[in-house]
Design a protein around this motif. Sequence first.
Motif, PDB file in Angstrom:
ATOM      1  N   GLY A  60     -10.970   8.166 -17.840  1.00  0.00           N
ATOM      2  CA  GLY A  60     -11.594   7.998 -16.530  1.00  0.00           C
ATOM      3  C   GLY A  60     -12.708   6.965 -16.530  1.00  0.00           C
ATOM      4  O   GLY A  60     -13.603   7.015 -15.698  1.00  0.00           O
ATOM      5  N   VAL A  61     -12.637   6.028 -17.447  1.00  0.00           N
ATOM      6  CA  VAL A  61     -13.693   5.031 -17.577  1.00  0.00           C
ATOM      7  C   VAL A  61     -13.245   3.661 -17.069  1.00  0.00           C
ATOM      8  O   VAL A  61     -14.008   2.965 -16.410  1.00  0.00           O
ATOM      9  CB  VAL A  61     -14.150   4.914 -19.050  1.00  0.00           C
ATOM     10  N   SER A  62     -12.008   3.279 -17.336  1.00  0.00           N
ATOM     11  CA  SER A  62     -11.567   1.930 -17.020  1.00  0.00           C
ATOM     12  C   SER A  62     -10.443   1.884 -15.989  1.00  0.00           C
ATOM     13  O   SER A  62     -10.610   1.329 -14.905  1.00  0.00           O
ATOM     14  CB  SER A  62     -11.111   1.234 -18.313  1.00  0.00           C
ATOM     15  N   ARG A  63      -9.305   2.462 -16.313  1.00  0.00           N
ATOM     16  CA  ARG A  63      -8.115   2.318 -15.472  1.00  0.00           C
ATOM     17  C   ARG A  63      -8.269   2.967 -14.099  1.00  0.00           C
ATOM     18  O   ARG A  63      -8.064   2.326 -13.072  1.00  0.00           O
ATOM     19  CB  ARG A  63      -6.906   2.897 -16.197  1.00  0.00           C
ATOM     20  N   SER A  64      -8.595   4.249 -14.047  1.00  0.00           N
ATOM     21  CA  SER A  64      -8.676   4.915 -12.740  1.00  0.00           C
ATOM     22  C   SER A  64      -9.830   4.375 -11.892  1.00  0.00           C
ATOM     23  O   SER A  64      -9.649   4.178 -10.682  1.00  0.00           O
ATOM     24  CB  SER A  64      -8.730   6.434 -12.881  1.00  0.00           C
ATOM     25  N   PRO A  65     -11.014   4.078 -12.464  1.00  0.00           N
ATOM     26  CA  PRO A  65     -12.045   3.466 -11.625  1.00  0.00           C
ATOM     27  C   PRO A  65     -11.628   2.098 -11.073  1.00  0.00           C
ATOM     28  O   PRO A  65     -11.948   1.767  -9.930  1.00  0.00           O
ATOM     29  CB  PRO A  65     -13.246   3.330 -12.568  1.00  0.00           C
ATOM     30  N   ALA A  66     -10.877   1.327 -11.867  1.00  0.00           N
ATOM     31  CA  ALA A  66     -10.403   0.026 -11.382  1.00  0.00           C
ATOM     32  C   ALA A  66      -9.424   0.215 -10.230  1.00  0.00           C
ATOM     33  O   ALA A  66      -9.474  -0.503  -9.222  1.00  0.00           O
ATOM     34  CB  ALA A  66      -9.750  -0.766 -12.511  1.00  0.00           C
ATOM     35  N   LEU A  67      -8.558   1.189 -10.355  1.00  0.00           N
ATOM     36  CA  LEU A  67      -7.586   1.461  -9.297  1.00  0.00           C
ATOM     37  C   LEU A  67      -8.299   1.878  -8.008  1.00  0.00           C
ATOM     38  O   LEU A  67      -7.983   1.397  -6.921  1.00  0.00           O
ATOM     39  CB  LEU A  67      -6.617   2.556  -9.743  1.00  0.00           C
ATOM     40  N   VAL A  68      -9.284   2.744  -8.123  1.00  0.00           N
ATOM     41  CA  VAL A  68     -10.017   3.201  -6.940  1.00  0.00           C
ATOM     42  C   VAL A  68     -10.824   2.052  -6.330  1.00  0.00           C
ATOM     43  O   VAL A  68     -10.847   1.880  -5.104  1.00  0.00           O
ATOM     44  CB  VAL A  68     -10.914   4.406  -7.277  1.00  0.00           C
ATOM     45  N   ALA A  69     -11.456   1.232  -7.166  1.00  0.00           N
ATOM     46  CA  ALA A  69     -12.197   0.076  -6.646  1.00  0.00           C
ATOM     47  C   ALA A  69     -11.256  -0.877  -5.910  1.00  0.00           C
ATOM     48  O   ALA A  69     -11.591  -1.380  -4.827  1.00  0.00           O
ATOM     49  CB  ALA A  69     -12.919  -0.647  -7.778  1.00  0.00           C
ATOM     50  N   GLY A  70     -10.083  -1.112  -6.468  1.00  0.00           N
ATOM     51  CA  GLY A  70      -9.095  -1.952  -5.791  1.00  0.00           C
ATOM     52  C   GLY A  70      -8.694  -1.371  -4.453  1.00  0.00           C
ATOM     53  O   GLY A  70      -8.564  -2.090  -3.457  1.00  0.00           O
ATOM     54  N   HIS A  71      -8.501  -0.066  -4.409  1.00  0.00           N
ATOM     55  CA  HIS A  71      -8.158   0.589  -3.145  1.00  0.00           C
ATOM     56  C   HIS A  71      -9.277   0.409  -2.121  1.00  0.00           C
ATOM     57  O   HIS A  71      -9.010   0.128  -0.947  1.00  0.00           O
ATOM     58  CB  HIS A  71      -7.891   2.075  -3.367  1.00  0.00           C
ATOM     59  N   LEU A  72     -10.520   0.569  -2.551  1.00  0.00           N
ATOM     60  CA  LEU A  72     -11.649   0.408  -1.629  1.00  0.00           C
ATOM     61  C   LEU A  72     -11.701  -1.009  -1.064  1.00  0.00           C
ATOM     62  O   LEU A  72     -12.023  -1.199   0.113  1.00  0.00           O
ATOM     63  CB  LEU A  72     -12.964   0.766  -2.327  1.00  0.00           C
ATOM     64  N   LEU A  73     -11.362  -1.993  -1.892  1.00  0.00           N
ATOM     65  CA  LEU A  73     -11.320  -3.375  -1.410  1.00  0.00           C
ATOM     66  C   LEU A  73     -10.155  -3.577  -0.445  1.00  0.00           C
ATOM     67  O   LEU A  73     -10.325  -4.142   0.648  1.00  0.00           O
ATOM     68  CB  LEU A  73     -11.197  -4.345  -2.586  1.00  0.00           C
ATOM     69  N   LEU A  74      -8.975  -3.125  -0.835  1.00  0.00           N
ATOM     70  CA  LEU A  74      -7.780  -3.323  -0.004  1.00  0.00           C
ATOM     71  C   LEU A  74      -7.864  -2.588   1.325  1.00  0.00           C
ATOM     72  O   LEU A  74      -7.374  -3.077   2.343  1.00  0.00           O
ATOM     73  CB  LEU A  74      -6.535  -2.867  -0.765  1.00  0.00           C
TER      74      LEU A  74
END
Length: 86
Positions: free
Chosen positions: A22-36
Motif C-alpha cells: 500500500g505504499v506505491s502501486r495502490s496510491p499511484a492508482l488512486v492519485a491517477g483516478h483523482l486526476l482523471l
Amino acid sequence: PCSRLLSACLPSGGVLVPCMLGVSRSPALVAGHLLLSGQHRTLEGAMAAVRARRPSAKPNMHFSMQLFKLEKELAARRSAAAADPA
C-alpha cells in the motif's frame, strides 16, 4: 479502466485499493483516478489527498513519472478545450 471501476464503486460508500504494502502501486492508482476524475487538477493535490488517508504513500519513480505525464496530458487537454471556441 481502473478509474471507471473506482468511479462506479464510490457511490456505494468507499473503495479499498489493495496492493502488497500500500505504499506505491495502490496510491499511484488512486492519485491517477483523482486526476482523471477531475477531483484534483494537480499531481501535488492528488498525492496530498492520498497521503491524508495513507501517510506512507510514496509511488516509485516509474509510477511517479507516469502520473506526471498524465498530469501534463490532462492540463494540455484542458488548455486545448479552453482555447477552442466551438
